[in-house]
Design a protein around this motif. Structure first.
Motif, PDB file in Angstrom:
ATOM      1  N   TYR A   1      22.794   0.116  92.949  1.00 27.12           N
ATOM      2  CA  TYR A   1      22.800   0.062  94.532  1.00 27.12           C
ATOM      3  C   TYR A   1      22.316  -1.315  95.017  1.00 27.12           C
TER       4      TYR A   1
ATOM      5  N   SER B   1      31.388  -0.482  90.804  1.00 30.83           N
ATOM      6  CA  SER B   1      30.668   0.249  89.716  1.00 30.83           C
ATOM      7  C   SER B   1      30.139  -0.562  88.876  1.00 30.83           C
TER       8      SER B   1
ATOM      9  N   TRP C   1      28.909   3.397  92.120  1.00 38.06           N
ATOM     10  CA  TRP C   1      28.827   4.303  90.845  1.00 38.06           C
ATOM     11  C   TRP C   1      28.081   3.791  89.811  1.00 38.06           C
ATOM     12  N   LEU C   2      27.394   4.648  89.222  1.00 42.58           N
ATOM     13  CA  LEU C   2      26.888   4.018  87.903  1.00 42.58           C
ATOM     14  C   LEU C   2      27.911   4.815  86.814  1.00 42.58           C
TER      15      LEU C   2
ATOM     16  N   THR D   1      24.882   5.687  92.781  1.00 47.40           N
ATOM     17  CA  THR D   1      23.850   4.454  92.641  1.00 47.40           C
ATOM     18  C   THR D   1      22.885   5.009  93.849  1.00 47.40           C
TER      19      THR D   1
ATOM     20  N   THR E   1      15.508   3.861  93.861  1.00 45.51           N
ATOM     21  CA  THR E   1      14.726   4.790  93.061  1.00 45.51           C
ATOM     22  C   THR E   1      13.449   4.204  92.683  1.00 45.51           C
TER      23      THR E   1
ATOM     24  N   GLY F   1      20.684   2.680  88.238  1.00 50.62           N
ATOM     25  CA  GLY F   1      21.272   3.141  89.455  1.00 50.62           C
ATOM     26  C   GLY F   1      20.627   2.406  90.715  1.00 50.62           C
ATOM     27  N   ASP F   2      19.445   2.181  90.871  1.00 61.23           N
ATOM     28  CA  ASP F   2      18.712   1.274  91.718  1.00 61.23           C
ATOM     29  C   ASP F   2      19.482  -0.229  91.653  1.00 61.23           C
TER      30      ASP F   2
ATOM     31  N   GLN G   1      29.939   9.875  85.577  1.00 62.13           N
ATOM     32  CA  GLN G   1      29.593   8.935  86.571  1.00 62.13           C
ATOM     33  C   GLN G   1      28.319   9.638  87.412  1.00 62.13           C
ATOM     34  N   ARG G   2      27.465   8.811  88.238  1.00 62.67           N
ATOM     35  CA  ARG G   2      26.646   9.435  89.274  1.00 62.67           C
ATOM     36  C   ARG G   2      26.476   8.390  90.460  1.00 62.67           C
TER      37      ARG G   2
ATOM     38  N   ASP H   1      17.491   5.611  86.086  1.00 64.63           N
ATOM     39  CA  ASP H   1      17.182   5.460  87.400  1.00 64.63           C
ATOM     40  C   ASP H   1      17.092   4.035  87.800  1.00 64.63           C
TER      41      ASP H   1
END
Length: 190
Positions: free
Chosen positions: A114, A84, A120-121, A168, A171, A110-111, A165-166, A107
């Motif tokens: 990834y 994460s 996870w972010l 990754t 994006t 998250g990119d 969390q969301r 975004d």
């Protein structure tokens, strides 16, 4: 707009930036960030390559800190087994409010996560700032739980324990990315 890594000479600008954000938050009726942030801790994160700035010409439009290290006492050992990146100090200048810079920075983060191999972010938000929590929910974060027990890293009471969390993923954030490629988390975390 371009995103770049913060440099030690940006320290004073970033501290002022945070003070301006704290004043704005106070006007909104929240006590978030009312204690001054220690300059030495901010400098250490800058030197670790974890602080990023969005620049609009010569102006600093926003900033975000991304770290592979979770604040102690927030996430479980099982959760920490997943690679994460953790968001801290996401701030948008009031001069650039209303342009979705925060969403675009999420975004971008998250990119970047990834590309570093993170699943996870993650973030911890102020427990009493329901407007901020709703903001993150609108940006595809899922609330995990709220931790109110314990002591924060700075020795004060825990005030930032709303965990979310969301996933990754790649994006299109729209920034000109001038940062170095992220190091793979497997190399950072061992």
């Amino acid at each position: 707009m371009r995103i770049c890594s913060a440099q030690p000479q940006d320290l004073a600008k970033l501290l002022t930036f945070r003070q301006e954000a704290a004043a704005w938050l106070s006007r909104l009726g929240t006590d978030q960030w009312q204690r001054p942030y220690p300059a030495d801790k901010l400098l250490a994160t800058i030197e670790a390559g974890e602080v990023f700035m969005v620049r609009d010409g010569d102006a600093t439009a926003a900033t975000i800190t991304l770290t592979p290290v979770a604040e102690e006492g927030l996430w479980t050992a099982d959760e920490l087994r997943d690679r994460s990146l953790f968001i801290n100090k996401l701030t948008v200048a009031r001069t650039h409010a209303g342009q979705n810079l925060g969403g675009r920075l999420l975004d971008w983060a998250g990119d970047r996560g990834y590309r570093a191999g993170a699943k996870w972010l993650r973030l911890d938000a102020w427990t009493t700032n329901t407007g901020l929590q709703a903001y993150y929910l609108r940006h595809d974060f899922r609330h995990i739980r709220t931790v109110q027990q314990g002591v924060a890293v700075n020795g004060g009471p825990r005030v930032s324990g709303w965990l979310a969390q969301r996933a990754t993923g790649p994006t299109a954030h729209g920034f000109t990315d001038e940062t170095a490629a992220p190091e793979p988390l497997s190399d950072i975390r061992g």
